[in-house]
Scaffold this motif. Structure first.
Motif, PDB file in Angstrom:
ATOM      1  N   ALA A  82      16.603  28.021 -39.747  1.00 31.29           N
ATOM      2  CA  ALA A  82      15.221  27.973 -40.122  1.00 31.29           C
ATOM      3  C   ALA A  82      14.895  28.258 -39.003  1.00 31.29           C
ATOM      4  O   ALA A  82      13.434  28.964 -39.025  1.00 31.29           O
ATOM      5  CB  ALA A  82      15.078  26.198 -40.619  1.00 31.29           C
ATOM      6  N   LYS A  83      14.963  27.827 -37.590  1.00 32.46           N
ATOM      7  CA  LYS A  83      14.272  28.281 -36.333  1.00 32.46           C
ATOM      8  C   LYS A  83      14.082  29.345 -35.792  1.00 32.46           C
ATOM      9  O   LYS A  83      13.265  30.236 -35.737  1.00 32.46           O
ATOM     10  CB  LYS A  83      15.273  27.430 -35.361  1.00 32.46           C
ATOM     11  N   ALA A  84      15.674  30.567 -35.974  1.00 37.16           N
ATOM     12  CA  ALA A  84      15.215  32.004 -36.684  1.00 37.16           C
ATOM     13  C   ALA A  84      14.380  32.886 -37.004  1.00 37.16           C
ATOM     14  O   ALA A  84      13.326  33.319 -36.722  1.00 37.16           O
ATOM     15  CB  ALA A  84      17.379  32.267 -36.366  1.00 37.16           C
ATOM     16  N   SER A  85      14.630  31.509 -38.522  1.00 36.43           N
ATOM     17  CA  SER A  85      13.309  32.888 -38.891  1.00 36.43           C
ATOM     18  C   SER A  85      12.177  32.155 -39.110  1.00 36.43           C
ATOM     19  O   SER A  85      11.375  33.621 -38.752  1.00 36.43           O
ATOM     20  CB  SER A  85      13.690  32.088 -40.300  1.00 36.43           C
ATOM     21  N   ALA A 116      18.271  39.817 -37.551  1.00 34.84           N
ATOM     22  CA  ALA A 116      18.553  38.935 -38.114  1.00 34.84           C
ATOM     23  C   ALA A 116      18.891  38.212 -39.545  1.00 34.84           C
ATOM     24  O   ALA A 116      17.849  38.309 -39.951  1.00 34.84           O
ATOM     25  CB  ALA A 116      18.427  37.314 -36.738  1.00 34.84           C
ATOM     26  N   PRO A 117      19.710  37.940 -39.834  1.00 38.32           N
ATOM     27  CA  PRO A 117      20.164  37.873 -41.210  1.00 38.32           C
ATOM     28  C   PRO A 117      19.630  36.601 -42.018  1.00 38.32           C
ATOM     29  O   PRO A 117      18.722  36.052 -42.881  1.00 38.32           O
ATOM     30  CB  PRO A 117      21.444  37.331 -41.903  1.00 38.32           C
ATOM     31  N   ALA A 118      19.119  35.436 -40.693  1.00 41.53           N
ATOM     32  CA  ALA A 118      18.080  33.677 -40.643  1.00 41.53           C
ATOM     33  C   ALA A 118      17.065  34.610 -41.256  1.00 41.53           C
ATOM     34  O   ALA A 118      16.122  33.732 -41.799  1.00 41.53           O
ATOM     35  CB  ALA A 118      18.494  33.744 -39.950  1.00 41.53           C
ATOM     36  N   HIS A 167      10.605  24.576 -36.319  1.00 44.01           N
ATOM     37  CA  HIS A 167       9.102  25.410 -35.978  1.00 44.01           C
ATOM     38  C   HIS A 167       8.180  25.563 -37.785  1.00 44.01           C
ATOM     39  O   HIS A 167       7.692  26.040 -37.739  1.00 44.01           O
ATOM     40  CB  HIS A 167       9.242  26.769 -35.071  1.00 44.01           C
ATOM     41  N   ALA A 168       9.353  24.256 -38.406  1.00 41.79           N
ATOM     42  CA  ALA A 168       8.420  24.344 -38.996  1.00 41.79           C
ATOM     43  C   ALA A 168       7.116  23.535 -39.647  1.00 41.79           C
ATOM     44  O   ALA A 168       6.935  23.078 -39.338  1.00 41.79           O
ATOM     45  CB  ALA A 168       9.424  24.290 -40.423  1.00 41.79           C
ATOM     46  N   PRO A 169       6.473  24.578 -40.246  1.00 43.20           N
ATOM     47  CA  PRO A 169       5.410  23.175 -40.608  1.00 43.20           C
ATOM     48  C   PRO A 169       4.989  22.265 -41.413  1.00 43.20           C
ATOM     49  O   PRO A 169       5.858  22.040 -42.366  1.00 43.20           O
ATOM     50  CB  PRO A 169       3.671  24.129 -41.382  1.00 43.20           C
TER      51      PRO A 169
END
Length: 281
Positions: free
Chosen positions: A51-54, A84-86, A113-115
């Protein structure tokens, strides 16, 4: 399209320590509850590092840059994250608007880094006139209503307590609305719902077509523990309304197996804090 749901309970509060019914009273985490939220947040961030990479793929400004004036041998490129696949998945974090839940949500979401979005339908079961009271105080006030509550025969409703069925209905409605949200249909997504113990059990029971009272056979949720459900949108190869399957229930970080999870490490405990013990029913 959301294909996975994680339901995370908030960490410990002073009311949890004192076995007071919180309901919708806006009680913050205590020092042990913040530790629990952080331990679970770090464990979930490890499990869901993608999720961070995304997030960094979606916002190149999050990619670290070397400081000015330094000799840069290699500068991380946003392209690496975008390729990246993420980057093909997204993370959606939604919290009850009560502060203890938002604190717990940020303990995880900030790491990736998700709101954090809020939804008041994720609030805990309302306990009416019983909110803020201990079980001993409730029993002393009305032993018959207390026993009826414990046996799931509805005696608590006379005191303005929200019916378990109603909690499950509003929880399930919130989940179904998030599953249908058009903002999250373009790629696979994980939905993390940060809420409260009674809400999680009642909502899972309703989503799985069980009696919300009968759903208590699942057991109670521990502070800062989570459940995981998979979402299926086909049946025998044909599209269908989302079907949920419970994959994990009441799971916590590895550290919870090797310490006194309910009371936290000694270095956080003052002499006058008191000791948390499981509720004896």
């Amino acid at each position: 399209m959301i294909d996975e749901i994680v339901m995370l309970r908030h960490g410990r509060t002073r009311y949890n320590l004192e076995h007071r019914l919180q309901g919708q009273v806006d009680v913050p985490l205590d020092i042990v509850g913040q530790w629990q939220a952080d331990m679970s947040g770090m464990e979930l961030a490890r499990c869901y590092y993608w999720a961070k990479a995304s997030a960094m793929a979606a916002d190149p400004g999050l990619v670290p840059k070397a400081g000015e004036g330094q000799r840069v041998v290699f500068q991380p490129e946003a392209r690496e994250y975008a390729e990246a696949p993420a980057s093909r998945r997204c993370m959606v974090v939604v919290s009850s608007d009560l502060f203890r839940a938002r604190q717990t949500a940020h303990a995880f979401a900030d790491l990736v880094h998700a709101p954090v979005l809020t939804d008041e339908r994720l609030r805990e079961r309302g306990f009416g006139r019983w909110e803020g009271m201990t079980r001993d105080e409730i029993r002393a006030m009305d032993a018959e209503a207390y026993d009826s509550w414990k046996h799931h025969t509805g005696g608590e409703l006379a005191y303005g307590v929200e019916a378990r069925e109603r909690v499950g209905e509003r929880g399930a409605a919130a989940v179904r609305d998030w599953l249908a949200d058009p903002r999250f249909v373009d790629r696979p997504a994980t939905l993390v719902l940060v809420s409260h113990g009674s809400w999680i059990v009642a909502t899972i029971g309703t989503l799985l077509a069980a009696d919300p009272d009968g759903a208590t056979i699942l057991g109670a949720m521990r502070n800062a523990f989570w459940c995981r459900l998979s979402v299926h949108r086909t049946l025998n190869g044909a599209p269908c309304e989302p079907r949920l399957e419970l994959e994990e229930f009441n799971v916590g970080p590895a550290i919870a197996d090797s310490c006194d999870w309910g009371n936290g490490p000694d270095y956080l405990r003052s002499e006058d804090m008191g000791v948390w013990r499981p509720v004896s029913r």
